[in-house]
Write a protein that holds these residues in place. Structure first.
Motif, PDB file in Angstrom:
ATOM      1  N   PHE A 120       0.806  -1.234   0.000  1.00 33.57           N
ATOM      2  CA  PHE A 120       0.000   0.000   0.000  1.00 33.57           C
ATOM      3  C   PHE A 120       0.840   1.287   0.000  1.00 33.57           C
ATOM      4  O   PHE A 120       0.534   2.210  -0.724  1.00 33.57           O
ATOM      5  CB  PHE A 120      -1.010   0.057   1.153  1.00 33.57           C
ATOM      6  N   LEU A 122       1.071   3.820   2.059  1.00 29.58           N
ATOM      7  CA  LEU A 122       0.387   5.076   2.371  1.00 29.58           C
ATOM      8  C   LEU A 122       1.182   5.802   3.467  1.00 29.58           C
ATOM      9  O   LEU A 122       1.847   5.161   4.276  1.00 29.58           O
ATOM     10  CB  LEU A 122      -1.037   4.797   2.863  1.00 29.58           C
ATOM     11  N   PRO A 124       1.392   7.359   6.856  1.00 31.46           N
ATOM     12  CA  PRO A 124       0.528   7.118   8.023  1.00 31.46           C
ATOM     13  C   PRO A 124      -0.013   8.386   8.671  1.00 31.46           C
ATOM     14  O   PRO A 124      -1.096   8.367   9.252  1.00 31.46           O
ATOM     15  CB  PRO A 124       1.440   6.360   8.993  1.00 31.46           C
ATOM     16  N   VAL A 128      -6.710  10.009   4.300  1.00 31.62           N
ATOM     17  CA  VAL A 128      -6.971   9.365   3.008  1.00 31.62           C
ATOM     18  C   VAL A 128      -6.909  10.402   1.883  1.00 31.62           C
ATOM     19  O   VAL A 128      -6.249  10.197   0.861  1.00 31.62           O
ATOM     20  CB  VAL A 128      -8.361   8.669   3.055  1.00 31.62           C
ATOM     21  N   ASN A 131      -3.367  11.602   1.312  1.00 34.13           N
ATOM     22  CA  ASN A 131      -2.586  10.583   0.617  1.00 34.13           C
ATOM     23  C   ASN A 131      -2.918  10.575  -0.875  1.00 34.13           C
ATOM     24  O   ASN A 131      -2.041  10.417  -1.713  1.00 34.13           O
ATOM     25  CB  ASN A 131      -2.885   9.190   1.197  1.00 34.13           C
ATOM     26  N   TYR A 166      -7.532   8.075   8.747  1.00 36.78           N
ATOM     27  CA  TYR A 166      -6.111   7.804   8.603  1.00 36.78           C
ATOM     28  C   TYR A 166      -5.930   6.342   8.174  1.00 36.78           C
ATOM     29  O   TYR A 166      -6.795   5.503   8.488  1.00 36.78           O
ATOM     30  CB  TYR A 166      -5.371   8.087   9.915  1.00 36.78           C
ATOM     31  N   PRO A 167      -4.820   6.027   7.481  1.00 35.67           N
ATOM     32  CA  PRO A 167      -4.641   4.657   6.979  1.00 35.67           C
ATOM     33  C   PRO A 167      -4.840   3.569   8.033  1.00 35.67           C
ATOM     34  O   PRO A 167      -5.453   2.540   7.753  1.00 35.67           O
ATOM     35  CB  PRO A 167      -3.201   4.669   6.452  1.00 35.67           C
ATOM     36  N   ASN A 168      -4.355   3.814   9.281  1.00 36.38           N
ATOM     37  CA  ASN A 168      -4.468   2.738  10.278  1.00 36.38           C
ATOM     38  C   ASN A 168      -5.903   2.538  10.770  1.00 36.38           C
ATOM     39  O   ASN A 168      -6.177   1.650  11.555  1.00 36.38           O
ATOM     40  CB  ASN A 168      -3.491   2.952  11.443  1.00 36.38           C
ATOM     41  N   GLN A 175      -7.298   0.183   2.350  1.00 33.79           N
ATOM     42  CA  GLN A 175      -6.027   0.892   2.134  1.00 33.79           C
ATOM     43  C   GLN A 175      -5.578   0.741   0.679  1.00 33.79           C
ATOM     44  O   GLN A 175      -5.066   1.679   0.075  1.00 33.79           O
ATOM     45  CB  GLN A 175      -4.945   0.347   3.059  1.00 33.79           C
ATOM     46  N   GLN A 176      -5.812  -0.452   0.114  1.00 34.49           N
ATOM     47  CA  GLN A 176      -5.387  -0.617  -1.267  1.00 34.49           C
ATOM     48  C   GLN A 176      -6.294   0.147  -2.229  1.00 34.49           C
ATOM     49  O   GLN A 176      -5.860   0.556  -3.306  1.00 34.49           O
ATOM     50  CB  GLN A 176      -5.277  -2.108  -1.641  1.00 34.49           C
ATOM     51  N   VAL A 178      -7.301   3.084  -1.510  1.00 33.81           N
ATOM     52  CA  VAL A 178      -6.654   4.411  -1.469  1.00 33.81           C
ATOM     53  C   VAL A 178      -5.440   4.398  -2.410  1.00 33.81           C
ATOM     54  O   VAL A 178      -5.230   5.343  -3.183  1.00 33.81           O
ATOM     55  CB  VAL A 178      -6.201   4.796  -0.037  1.00 33.81           C
TER      56      VAL A 178
END
Ligand SMILES: Nc1ncnc2c1ncn2[C@@H]1O[C@H](COP(=O)(O)OP(=O)(O)OP(=O)(O)O)[C@@H](O)[C@H]1O
Ligand SMILES: [Mg+2]
Length: 345
Positions: A120, A122, A124, A128, A131, A166-168, A175-176, A178
């Motif tokens: 991914f 991204l 962190p 989103v 990113n 956020y990614p986490n 995430q993918q 994104v």
């Protein structure tokens, strides 16, 4: 003569890559058909790629397949020159990437290619949305246009409403998405995807394939997609090239690979393939066709055997009549012939 740049987005010509201190001493030896293991054992060098010739038509989804260590990542990295060839040419949109200056290469990477990564990648601490706009930010596109474009692609990958997360706070699949939205927001003509879906759970992976296929119908980018999964390769690829020990063992359409595997190695991959989802009716039809169409049901060329079987079985007719887009008859296909083509290996 028309320039090849019109037809091919990417051309690998006689490309070889040797890792080690003296690639130039090893290159001449390749002509003697030295194997990868001999080059390592006798000469202490690693054969990354050997005489690769692949032409990727513009707008094509080109899959590169092969087992671990076969050279897939090395090949895709040549496209944006993260790796320099030992010998050979890499033309992208008609331009030789090896001859580009540092500045030209920087521009080229920013505007012509976008990558989707397996992990991914991204940032962190960015949301989103932040990113997704990242590539356009680097291109110094006005902020409003960055956000407009990013929001459009986030919506298209099904992430509307998640732009401030956020990614986490997202699952791997999200995430993918994104990662894909970020690459599409860059609006580069070439999309590079190295095992982009390999870290995802099987069902999520199939979802991502569906999203990519749906989007590709519209965006028609040139996509280089790396996978070691044959089902994924056959589902996504317009064309597939299969690598082993740095060499192309076979390349062609999905049907070429499944119907005419070049050797035992490829046969071992394709043996378990669901042929009904790869082979099209016109490939196995009887070209002489029946005299009368009375007991037949029409089906368009291009239909896959699995779907054709279900049409035929529910029609109560005896055979399929394969037609072109204008309704002209091309041939016929009996249930017996159809079933035979689905099971024979
Ligand atoms: N920088 C490097 N230095 C030395 N050898 C390398 C380097 N990069 C790749 N190789 C070697 O080149 C060969 C091809 O590697 P590559 O990473 O392209 O394989 P791959 O098909 O992408 O494998 P995987 O499916 O595991 O990602 C391997 O033998 C690898 O060890
Ligand atoms: Mg790899």
């Amino acid at each position: 003569m028309a320039s090849s740049a019109n037809h091919y987005a990417i051309e690998f010509k006689g490309l070889s890559k040797i890792f080690g201190p003296h690639p130039d001493r090893i290159i001449p030896l390749l002509r003697n058909n030295l194997s990868k293991s001999e080059i390592l054992a006798k000469h202490g060098h690693i054969l990354g790629l050997n005489n690769i010739n692949i032409m990727v038509p513009t707008g094509c989804m080109q899959v590169i397949m092969g087992l671990s260590g076969s050279g897939k990542s090395t090949l895709i990295r040549h496209i944006n020159r993260l790796v320099d060839p030992s010998v050979g040419e890499v033309l992208v949109c008609g331009e030789d990437v090896v001859k580009m200056s540092r500045g030209e290469l920087c521009e080229f990477r920013r505007h012509k290619t976008a990558m989707v990564f397996q992990k991914f990648a991204l940032l962190p601490h960015r949301t989103v949305l932040d990113n997704t706009v990242y590539g356009l930010e680097l291109q110094r596109v006005p902020k409003r246009r960055q956000v407009e474009s990013a929001m459009y692609w986030l919506e298209r990958v099904g992430l509307r409403g998640f732009e401030d997360r956020y990614p986490n706070q997202l699952s791997g699949g999200m995430q993918q998405r994104v990662g894909l939205a970020r690459a599409l927001t860059n609006d580069a003509p070439i999309l590079l995807m190295d095992e982009a879906f390999s870290a995802l759970d099987p069902l999520i992976r199939v979802d991502m394939q569906t999203i990519l296929l749906e989007l590709q119908k519209e965006i028609k980018k040139t996509v280089v997609f790396i996978t070691h999964d044959l089902d994924e390769a056959l589902r996504l690829g317009d064309r597939i090239a299969i690598l082993r020990d740095g060499e192309v063992i076979q390349q062609g359409s999905c049907q070429d690979i499944v119907l005419r595997p070049a050797d035992e190695y490829i046969m071992s991959f394709v043996r378990h393939v669901n042929r009904g989802r790869v082979i099209r009716v016109e490939t196995v039809m009887d070209r002489t066709g029946p005299e009368s169409a009375q007991n037949g049901v029409e089906i368009r060329a291009g239909t896959l055997l699995e779907q054709a079987a279900s049409v035929l079985l529910s029609s109560q007719k005896e055979y399929l009549i394969v037609t072109n887009d204008q309704g002209g008859r091309l041939g016929s296909l009996s249930l017996r012939r159809l079933m035979g083509a689905m099971v024979s290996a």
